[in-house]
Design a protein around this motif. Structure first.
Motif, PDB file in Angstrom:
ATOM      1  N   ALA A   7       3.227  -7.448   6.214  1.00 54.88           N
ATOM      2  CA  ALA A   7       4.103  -6.975   5.152  1.00 54.88           C
ATOM      3  C   ALA A   7       5.556  -7.079   5.586  1.00 54.88           C
ATOM      4  CB  ALA A   7       3.765  -5.516   4.825  1.00 54.88           C
ATOM      5  N   PRO A   8       6.464  -7.363   4.663  1.00 62.18           N
ATOM      6  CA  PRO A   8       7.884  -7.416   5.010  1.00 62.18           C
ATOM      7  C   PRO A   8       8.397  -6.033   5.381  1.00 62.18           C
ATOM      8  CG  PRO A   8       7.593  -7.577   2.649  1.00 62.18           C
ATOM      9  CD  PRO A   8       6.232  -7.648   3.256  1.00 62.18           C
ATOM     10  N   PRO A   9       9.478  -5.956   6.168  1.00 62.75           N
ATOM     11  CA  PRO A   9       9.977  -4.651   6.616  1.00 62.75           C
ATOM     12  C   PRO A   9      10.418  -3.745   5.476  1.00 62.75           C
ATOM     13  CG  PRO A   9      10.914  -6.442   7.916  1.00 62.75           C
ATOM     14  CD  PRO A   9      10.206  -7.064   6.754  1.00 62.75           C
ATOM     15  N   TRP A  10      10.964  -4.308   4.408  1.00 63.88           N
ATOM     16  CA  TRP A  10      11.465  -3.484   3.315  1.00 63.88           C
ATOM     17  C   TRP A  10      10.373  -3.307   2.271  1.00 63.88           C
ATOM     18  CZ3 TRP A  10      16.676  -6.535   2.545  1.00 63.88           C
ATOM     19  CH2 TRP A  10      17.461  -6.360   3.707  1.00 63.88           C
ATOM     20  N   ARG A  11      10.037  -2.056   2.000  1.00 61.53           N
ATOM     21  CA  ARG A  11       8.949  -1.741   1.076  1.00 61.53           C
ATOM     22  C   ARG A  11       9.239  -2.311  -0.320  1.00 61.53           C
ATOM     23  NH1 ARG A  11       4.825   1.908   0.410  1.00 61.53           N
ATOM     24  NH2 ARG A  11       5.187   2.784   2.483  1.00 61.53           N
ATOM     25  N   GLY A  12       8.236  -2.984  -0.873  1.00 63.11           N
ATOM     26  CA  GLY A  12       8.329  -3.468  -2.227  1.00 63.11           C
ATOM     27  C   GLY A  12       9.229  -4.675  -2.421  1.00 63.11           C
ATOM     28  N   ILE A  13       9.673  -5.307  -1.331  1.00 64.46           N
ATOM     29  CA  ILE A  13      10.614  -6.416  -1.459  1.00 64.46           C
ATOM     30  C   ILE A  13       9.915  -7.699  -1.892  1.00 64.46           C
ATOM     31  CG2 ILE A  13      10.523  -7.414   0.877  1.00 64.46           C
ATOM     32  CD1 ILE A  13      13.777  -6.546  -0.908  1.00 64.46           C
ATOM     33  N   ALA A  14       8.651  -7.854  -1.503  1.00 65.50           N
ATOM     34  CA  ALA A  14       7.929  -9.097  -1.786  1.00 65.50           C
ATOM     35  C   ALA A  14       7.188  -9.011  -3.121  1.00 65.50           C
ATOM     36  CB  ALA A  14       6.937  -9.398  -0.666  1.00 65.50           C
ATOM     37  N   ARG A  15       7.043 -10.150  -3.770  1.00 64.84           N
ATOM     38  CA  ARG A  15       6.255 -10.206  -5.003  1.00 64.84           C
ATOM     39  C   ARG A  15       4.792  -9.879  -4.722  1.00 64.84           C
ATOM     40  NH1 ARG A  15       7.861 -12.992  -9.796  1.00 64.84           N
ATOM     41  NH2 ARG A  15      10.024 -13.697  -9.662  1.00 64.84           N
ATOM     42  N   HIS A  16       4.168  -9.236  -5.695  1.00 68.07           N
ATOM     43  CA  HIS A  16       2.730  -9.011  -5.592  1.00 68.07           C
ATOM     44  C   HIS A  16       2.033 -10.348  -5.808  1.00 68.07           C
ATOM     45  CE1 HIS A  16      -1.314  -7.579  -6.536  1.00 68.07           C
ATOM     46  NE2 HIS A  16      -0.969  -6.449  -5.924  1.00 68.07           N
ATOM     47  N   PRO A  17       0.985 -10.644  -5.018  1.00 65.37           N
ATOM     48  CA  PRO A  17       0.299 -11.944  -5.152  1.00 65.37           C
ATOM     49  C   PRO A  17      -0.183 -12.240  -6.562  1.00 65.37           C
ATOM     50  CG  PRO A  17      -0.431 -10.802  -3.172  1.00 65.37           C
ATOM     51  CD  PRO A  17       0.429  -9.838  -3.927  1.00 65.37           C
ATOM     52  N   ASP A  18      -0.529 -11.218  -7.325  1.00 67.01           N
ATOM     53  CA  ASP A  18      -1.037 -11.434  -8.677  1.00 67.01           C
ATOM     54  C   ASP A  18       0.075 -11.660  -9.704  1.00 67.01           C
ATOM     55  OD1 ASP A  18      -3.601 -11.103  -7.720  1.00 67.01           O
ATOM     56  OD2 ASP A  18      -3.670  -8.959  -8.192  1.00 67.01           O
ATOM     57  N   ARG A  19       1.343 -11.525  -9.267  1.00 71.01           N
ATOM     58  CA  ARG A  19       2.451 -11.658 -10.214  1.00 71.01           C
ATOM     59  C   ARG A  19       3.467 -12.686  -9.721  1.00 71.01           C
ATOM     60  NH1 ARG A  19       4.280  -5.684 -12.068  1.00 71.01           N
ATOM     61  NH2 ARG A  19       5.072  -6.917 -13.826  1.00 71.01           N
ATOM     62  N   ASN A  76      10.869 -16.830  -5.736  1.00 69.27           N
ATOM     63  CA  ASN A  76       9.433 -17.059  -5.536  1.00 69.27           C
ATOM     64  C   ASN A  76       8.813 -15.942  -4.713  1.00 69.27           C
ATOM     65  OD1 ASN A  76       7.958 -19.752  -6.267  1.00 69.27           O
ATOM     66  ND2 ASN A  76      10.096 -20.304  -5.906  1.00 69.27           N
ATOM     67  N   TRP A  77       9.580 -15.414  -3.775  1.00 74.44           N
ATOM     68  CA  TRP A  77       9.050 -14.442  -2.818  1.00 74.44           C
ATOM     69  C   TRP A  77       9.527 -13.023  -3.075  1.00 74.44           C
ATOM     70  CZ3 TRP A  77      11.163 -19.202  -1.494  1.00 74.44           C
ATOM     71  CH2 TRP A  77      10.231 -20.164  -1.062  1.00 74.44           C
ATOM     72  N   LEU A  78      10.537 -12.843  -3.916  1.00 78.69           N
ATOM     73  CA  LEU A  78      11.150 -11.530  -4.091  1.00 78.69           C
ATOM     74  C   LEU A  78      10.647 -10.846  -5.352  1.00 78.69           C
ATOM     75  CD1 LEU A  78      14.825 -12.448  -3.105  1.00 78.69           C
ATOM     76  CD2 LEU A  78      13.155 -11.185  -1.729  1.00 78.69           C
ATOM     77  N   ASN A  79      10.433  -9.550  -5.255  1.00 81.62           N
ATOM     78  CA  ASN A  79       9.975  -8.734  -6.372  1.00 81.62           C
ATOM     79  C   ASN A  79      11.157  -8.455  -7.305  1.00 81.62           C
ATOM     80  OD1 ASN A  79       8.962  -6.815  -8.115  1.00 81.62           O
ATOM     81  ND2 ASN A  79       8.667  -5.238  -6.544  1.00 81.62           N
ATOM     82  N   PRO A  80      11.144  -8.984  -8.538  1.00 81.70           N
ATOM     83  CA  PRO A  80      12.294  -8.800  -9.424  1.00 81.70           C
ATOM     84  C   PRO A  80      12.513  -7.360  -9.866  1.00 81.70           C
ATOM     85  CG  PRO A  80      10.476  -9.822 -10.613  1.00 81.70           C
ATOM     86  CD  PRO A  80      10.081  -9.793  -9.178  1.00 81.70           C
ATOM     87  N   SER A  81      11.531  -6.481  -9.622  1.00 81.89           N
ATOM     88  CA  SER A  81      11.676  -5.075  -9.992  1.00 81.89           C
ATOM     89  C   SER A  81      12.250  -4.227  -8.868  1.00 81.89           C
ATOM     90  CB  SER A  81      10.316  -4.496 -10.413  1.00 81.89           C
ATOM     91  OG  SER A  81       9.801  -5.195 -11.532  1.00 81.89           O
TER      92      SER A  81
END
Length: 398
Positions: A7-19, A76-81
């Motif tokens: 997991a990346p160091p910052w919580r919630g930074i990466a996109r969920h695989p299903d999205r 591609n890798w970042l969670n837009p939320s």
């Protein structure tokens, strides 16, 4: 390609695989700046309608496109939320706005503002990715990308500080470095490299992002036509005819694009190397072609007769767009679409005939044949796809 397992160091930074393929609201918000940027690019060419003006517009577009392209890829890798991701997009959006504001005078007094904003984006974006994904392959990839962006950045800043007559050549070298980096796998011997197979990209997300920015480029045609009509005041029969033909050309370009790369296009090569050509490079040509088509529409509304510049832009826009088509189909599906080669040859013949005609010609003399060629291509592409000829209506025979 499998994503990194840690997991990346910052919580919630990466996109969920299903999205992975989802385009978030912050990405659409970011694109708003590029509505303004496309307007600025169009007016840069309209105000400098010469070979030099075209070269300057192409160089500036190359930077504007690369700033948008690398941001779209990062998402591609970042969670837009995620709040940090949204803040990153806001910062990059502000820098993009600075670039857009500087476009009309990029080769004059605003060169440093334009180059500085572009280089700032090229440094901040990978630094964010390196920090967010440290210890993962993504961070190593962006370390290599940062090295190349820094090399190109030196040229961008140096060009901005040099006299205007030298600037285009230095900036052209900077464009060459930026655009060569992915082709060379971001490799600096003995230091860094990031081969394409190490980039865990999502084809669906990239396709949707590129479709949306192409629509922005098409929207510029509406803005230019509306602005030209507003300046004309009372619309005579000639202006109304030019408006109808311009709108028809816009519709045909939209039809061509979505028959080729629409939402129902599936299959094709999904490796990152193929996606790089299809979206980073092929779509650059298609979007630039759409901008040239928008410029040609305003020129046809404001000119009674064909001039060499009007002919070249009228034919050049579809030709640049078709070059992007050919690269897209070759990279995604391994096919050379002969229909597009035939269409390009016909467009070149139309342009040559209009330029060599001994007397003045009405604007429709170039507009109607170009419209006929592009409409026929759209019909062929749509029919081929409907008949099951292959993805994007691009069977080997067409």
């Amino acid at each position: 390609m499998a994503a990194d397992s840690t997991a990346p160091p910052w919580r919630g930074i990466a996109r969920h695989p299903d999205r992975r393929s989802e385009v978030g609201p912050v990405e659409l918000f970011f694109d708003l700046v590029y509505v303004f940027a496309v307007i600025q690019l169009s007016h840069l060419l309209i105000d400098h309608l010469s070979w030099q003006g075209f070269a300057q517009t192409a160089i500036v577009f190359a930077a504007v496109w690369w700033g948008w392209n690398y941001t779209a890829w990062a998402m591609n890798w970042l969670n837009p939320s995620n709040t940090l991701v949204q803040l990153l997009n806001a910062v990059l959006m502000l820098a993009s706005l600075g670039m857009a504001v500087a476009i009309p005078y990029a080769f004059g007094d605003s060169g440093l503002l334009f180059a500085g904003c572009f280089v700032f984006m090229g440094v901040v974006r990978p630094l964010f990715m390196i920090a967010a994904f440290r210890g993962r392959t993504t961070a190593a990839n962006y370390t290599a990308l940062l090295a190349w962006s820094a090399l190109a950045g030196v040229l961008w800043i140096a060009g901005a500080l040099l006299p205007p007559e030298v600037r285009p050549w230095v900036w052209l070298a900077a464009v060459a470095v930026d655009y060569a980096a992915p082709l060379l796998n971001f490799r600096i011997p003995g230091l860094v490299s990031a081969p394409m197979e190490r980039w865990d990209t999502d084809p669906g997300h990239l396709a949707e992002r590129n479709r949306l920015v192409f629509i922005i480029a098409l929207g510029e045609s509406i803005l230019l036509m509306g602005g030209a009509l507003a300046e004309e005041g009372a619309a005579g029969a000639g202006v109304l005819l030019a408006l109808v033909l311009g709108f028809a050309a816009l519709t045909v370009l939209w039809w061509n694009y979505f028959a080729l790369a629409g939402h129902d296009v599936t299959g094709g090569e999904g490796g990152t190397g193929a996606l790089r050509f299809a979206f980073a490079y092929a779509h650059a040509l298609m979007v630039f072609g759409a901008i040239l088509v928008a410029v040609s529409m305003e020129l046809r509304l404001t000119h009674d007769h064909l001039t060499p510049a009007v002919v070249l832009v009228t034919v050049g826009g579809p030709l640049v767009y078709l070059a992007g088509n050919l690269l897209f189909l070759r990279s995604r599906f391994g096919r050379i679409a002969r229909s597009r080669l035939v269409a390009a040859a016909l467009l070149a013949a139309i342009g040559a005939a209009a330029l060599l005609w001994p007397g003045p010609l009405p604007v429709a003399a170039a507009t109607l044949p170009v419209l006929l060629v592009m409409a026929s291509l759209a019909v062929l592409t749509a029919r081929s796809r409907a008949a099951g000829g292959g993805p994007a209506g691009a069977p080997a025979r067409s």
